[in-house]
Design an enzyme around this catalytic site. Structure first.
Site, PDB file in Angstrom:
ATOM      1  N   HIS A   1      -3.536   6.613   3.379  1.00 42.97           N
ATOM      2  CA  HIS A   1      -3.923   5.502   2.795  1.00 42.97           C
ATOM      3  C   HIS A   1      -5.215   5.458   3.378  1.00 42.97           C
ATOM      4  CE1 HIS A   1      -4.030   1.468   1.266  1.00 42.97           C
ATOM      5  NE2 HIS A   1      -3.896   0.746   2.314  1.00 42.97           N
TER       6      HIS A   1
ATOM      7  N   CYS B   1       0.797  -1.209   0.055  1.00 44.24           N
ATOM      8  CA  CYS B   1       0.024   0.082   0.071  1.00 44.24           C
ATOM      9  C   CYS B   1       0.887   1.450  -0.049  1.00 44.24           C
ATOM     10  CB  CYS B   1      -1.065  -0.107   1.202  1.00 44.24           C
ATOM     11  SG  CYS B   1      -2.005  -1.452   1.148  1.00 44.24           S
TER      12      CYS B   1
ATOM     13  N   ASN C   1     -10.503   0.071   0.286  1.00 41.12           N
ATOM     14  CA  ASN C   1      -9.155   0.080   0.232  1.00 41.12           C
ATOM     15  C   ASN C   1      -8.651  -0.669  -1.402  1.00 41.12           C
ATOM     16  OD1 ASN C   1      -6.272  -0.571   0.474  1.00 41.12           O
ATOM     17  ND2 ASN C   1      -6.340  -1.674   2.486  1.00 41.12           N
TER      18      ASN C   1
HETATM   19  N1  ACO Z   1     -18.761  -8.323  10.489  1.00 44.48           N
HETATM   20  C1  ACO Z   1     -19.332  -8.535  11.762  1.00 44.48           C
HETATM   21  N2  ACO Z   1     -18.424  -9.021  12.526  1.00 44.48           N
HETATM   22  C2  ACO Z   1     -17.188  -9.029  12.358  1.00 44.48           C
HETATM   23  C3  ACO Z   1     -16.610  -8.904  10.904  1.00 44.48           C
HETATM   24  C4  ACO Z   1     -17.695  -8.358   9.947  1.00 44.48           C
HETATM   25  N3  ACO Z   1     -17.087  -8.306   8.849  1.00 44.48           N
HETATM   26  N4  ACO Z   1     -15.268  -8.888  11.016  1.00 44.48           N
HETATM   27  C5  ACO Z   1     -14.898  -9.308  12.295  1.00 44.48           C
HETATM   28  N5  ACO Z   1     -16.175  -9.293  13.194  1.00 44.48           N
HETATM   29  C6  ACO Z   1     -15.953  -9.722  14.480  1.00 44.48           C
HETATM   30  C7  ACO Z   1     -14.972 -10.297  14.916  1.00 44.48           C
HETATM   31  O1  ACO Z   1     -15.036 -11.874  14.728  1.00 44.48           O
HETATM   32  C8  ACO Z   1     -14.910  -9.936  16.451  1.00 44.48           C
HETATM   33  O2  ACO Z   1     -15.831 -10.950  17.297  1.00 44.48           O
HETATM   34  P1  ACO Z   1     -15.464 -11.380  18.699  1.00 44.48           P
HETATM   35  O3  ACO Z   1     -15.291 -10.074  19.406  1.00 44.48           O
HETATM   36  O4  ACO Z   1     -16.723 -12.408  19.055  1.00 44.48           O
HETATM   37  O5  ACO Z   1     -14.260 -12.288  18.530  1.00 44.48           O
HETATM   38  C9  ACO Z   1     -15.261  -8.632  16.484  1.00 44.48           C
HETATM   39  O6  ACO Z   1     -16.021  -8.414  15.279  1.00 44.48           O
HETATM   40  C10 ACO Z   1     -14.257  -7.504  16.893  1.00 44.48           C
HETATM   41  O7  ACO Z   1     -13.082  -7.912  15.831  1.00 44.48           O
HETATM   42  P2  ACO Z   1     -11.782  -7.061  15.648  1.00 44.48           P
HETATM   43  O8  ACO Z   1     -10.890  -7.709  14.792  1.00 44.48           O
HETATM   44  O9  ACO Z   1     -11.377  -6.500  17.046  1.00 44.48           O
HETATM   45  O10 ACO Z   1     -12.580  -5.695  14.935  1.00 44.48           O
HETATM   46  P3  ACO Z   1     -11.795  -4.250  14.788  1.00 44.48           P
HETATM   47  O11 ACO Z   1     -12.874  -3.247  15.467  1.00 44.48           O
HETATM   48  O12 ACO Z   1     -10.425  -4.629  14.815  1.00 44.48           O
HETATM   49  O13 ACO Z   1     -11.985  -4.102  13.207  1.00 44.48           O
HETATM   50  C11 ACO Z   1     -10.945  -4.550  11.234  1.00 44.48           C
HETATM   51  C12 ACO Z   1     -11.577  -4.950  12.320  1.00 44.48           C
HETATM   52  C13 ACO Z   1     -11.820  -3.586  10.304  1.00 44.48           C
HETATM   53  C14 ACO Z   1     -10.375  -5.585  10.240  1.00 44.48           C
HETATM   54  C15 ACO Z   1      -9.724  -3.625  11.668  1.00 44.48           C
HETATM   55  O14 ACO Z   1      -8.925  -4.289  12.684  1.00 44.48           O
HETATM   56  C16 ACO Z   1      -8.954  -3.131  10.815  1.00 44.48           C
HETATM   57  O15 ACO Z   1      -9.354  -2.302   9.849  1.00 44.48           O
HETATM   58  N6  ACO Z   1      -7.468  -3.275  10.783  1.00 44.48           N
HETATM   59  C17 ACO Z   1      -6.569  -2.740   9.708  1.00 44.48           C
HETATM   60  C18 ACO Z   1      -6.672  -3.721   8.511  1.00 44.48           C
HETATM   61  C19 ACO Z   1      -6.047  -2.789   7.375  1.00 44.48           C
HETATM   62  O16 ACO Z   1      -5.817  -1.683   7.224  1.00 44.48           O
HETATM   63  N7  ACO Z   1      -5.538  -3.643   6.573  1.00 44.48           N
HETATM   64  C20 ACO Z   1      -5.046  -3.157   5.163  1.00 44.48           C
HETATM   65  C21 ACO Z   1      -3.449  -2.707   5.244  1.00 44.48           C
HETATM   66  S1  ACO Z   1      -2.921  -2.450   3.677  1.00 44.48           S
HETATM   67  C22 ACO Z   1      -2.740  -3.647   2.646  1.00 44.48           C
HETATM   68  O17 ACO Z   1      -1.295  -3.912   2.779  1.00 44.48           O
HETATM   69  C23 ACO Z   1      -3.612  -4.149   1.894  1.00 44.48           C
END
Ligand code: ACO
Length: 329
Positions: free
Chosen positions: A256, A113, A286
């Site tokens: 980003h 990214c 993204n």
């Molecule tokens: N719908 C509903 N529930 C979900 C979903 C979904 N799509 N995804 C996860 N959950 C649940 C999880 O299972 C978890 O449940 P649990 O508490 O029963 O275990 C709960 O929601 C919370 O999960 P978290 O992972 O703590 O949620 P978070 O608030 O961190 O959001 C997310 C997750 C959106 C992935 C976030 O962590 C994020 O954006 N991380 C960065 C990702 C990123 O930027 N990646 C790209 C990098 S760039 C590249 O190189 C491509």
């Protein structure tokens, strides 16, 4: 040393929209969860007959026209992508042929990214030395092809798109220090690679064998979230220190486009007002190397970013990699 200025910009997203309602039909999720945790409402997905070079082609064509140039004027072509059409040749070679450029140097750069920032940093060197005059930089990714649409923790985030700059040598008689690219810095720390990677499809596991070796993005979301906020905040602070600029001198911050909560957290850490942060994540999700030029071009078309504005570009990505560019448009 010559200054490198942004002479033209272009972007492209495919027409097909994947909404949160669509994703509700595919995995156990909800529009409410996706919007509150990511800010994303919809994303663009390339149709099956479109690959990264197709997205890049339209963005590149627009950037060249916007620069008032023709493909014959381009001296070099760099494509930042993690999703090339083929293992080889480089996407840049496909674009060289399709655009009708001369037999210029054309290669791809893989830096997830931050790829567009790395391409900008690389291209600037060729311009600073005076070796080349016009360099086409394209950031294009078709992340939908490496997204697991059975994994609700990743499939809500990723999308397809492209953005492009023509970076040109400032040949004016009295070049201003306060124009064009003013600062670049990129970093890598490979210890974090297992937190965000694609297990198969490369030379270690050419064929996907089972779920543990899939050719799709695997991510530790919470960890990457934390790393994204700290790395982009630190990169911004280093840039301000190195350039002796204050945040008041930055008109717009273009981070980003990964997650609105990451963008908000970076703004909070830096104490940047929310209205200075450019965000298109709600509409486009993204699309990796494309997010920054796409967000910038969108803001230009909306009349927000104008010629003469000073921008801070911030990015992080799988690697882990992160970086910052400061420029005056
Ligand atoms: N719908 C509903 N529930 C979900 C979903 C979904 N799509 N995804 C996860 N959950 C649940 C999880 O299972 C978890 O449940 P649990 O508490 O029963 O275990 C709960 O929601 C919370 O999960 P978290 O992972 O703590 O949620 P978070 O608030 O961190 O959001 C997310 C997750 C959106 C992935 C976030 O962590 C994020 O954006 N991380 C960065 C990702 C990123 O930027 N990646 C790209 C990098 S760039 C590249 O190189 C491509």
């Amino acid at each position: 040393m010559f200054k490198a200025v942004i002479r033209g910009i272009g972007s492209y997203v495919p027409d097909q929209v994947l909404t949160n309602a669509d994703l509700e039909q595919m995995v156990d999720t909800s529009d409410e969860w996706i919007v509150s945790r990511t800010g994303i409402r919809e994303r663009r997905i390339a149709p099956p007959d479109m690959a990264t070079s197709d997205l890049g082609y339209f963005a590149a064509k627009e950037a060249i026209a916007n620069a008032g140039l023709t493909p014959a004027d381009i001296d070099m072509l760099i494509v930042a992508t993690s999703t090339p059409d083929h293992q080889f040749p480089p996407v840049a070679c496909l674009l060289q042929e399709r655009l009708g450029c001369r037999t210029i140097p054309a290669y791809d750069l893989s830096a997830t990214c931050i790829g567009f920032l790395s391409a900008l940093e690389t291209a600037e060197q060729f311009i600073q030395t005076g070796k080349l005059q016009h360099i086409l930089i394209v950031g294009a990714d078709t992340l939908s092809r490496i997204t697991d649409y059975t994994d609700r923790t990743t499939c809500i985030l990723f999308s397809d798109g492209a953005g492009a700059f023509v970076l040109s040598r400032d040949d004016s008689a009295t070049p201003q220090a306060e124009t064009g690219i003013r600062y670049t810095a990129t970093h890598a720390d490979g210890t974090y690679f297992p937190s965000l990677y694609v297990p198969a499809g490369g030379s270690r596991h050419p064929q996907p064998n089972d779920q543990a070796e899939k050719a799709k993005i695997v991510m530790e979301g919470r960890k990457i979230f934390r790393l994204a906020v700290t790395s982009m905040t630190e990169a911004a602070k280093q840039a301000l220190h190195a350039t002796r600029m204050s945040l008041d001198e930055i008109d717009w911050v273009i981070p980003h486009q990964a997650n609105q909560r990451i963008i908000d957290a970076v703004a909070e850490h830096l104490e940047v007002p929310a209205e200075k942060m450019i965000s298109t994540v709600a509409d486009f999700g993204n699309n990796s190397a494309a997010t920054i030029p796409l967000a910038m071009h969108t803001a230009i078309k909306e009349g927000r970013i104008k010629r003469g504005d000073t921008l801070m570009l911030l990015a992080f990505g799988g690697g882990l990699v992160w970086g910052c560019v400061v420029l005056t448009y």
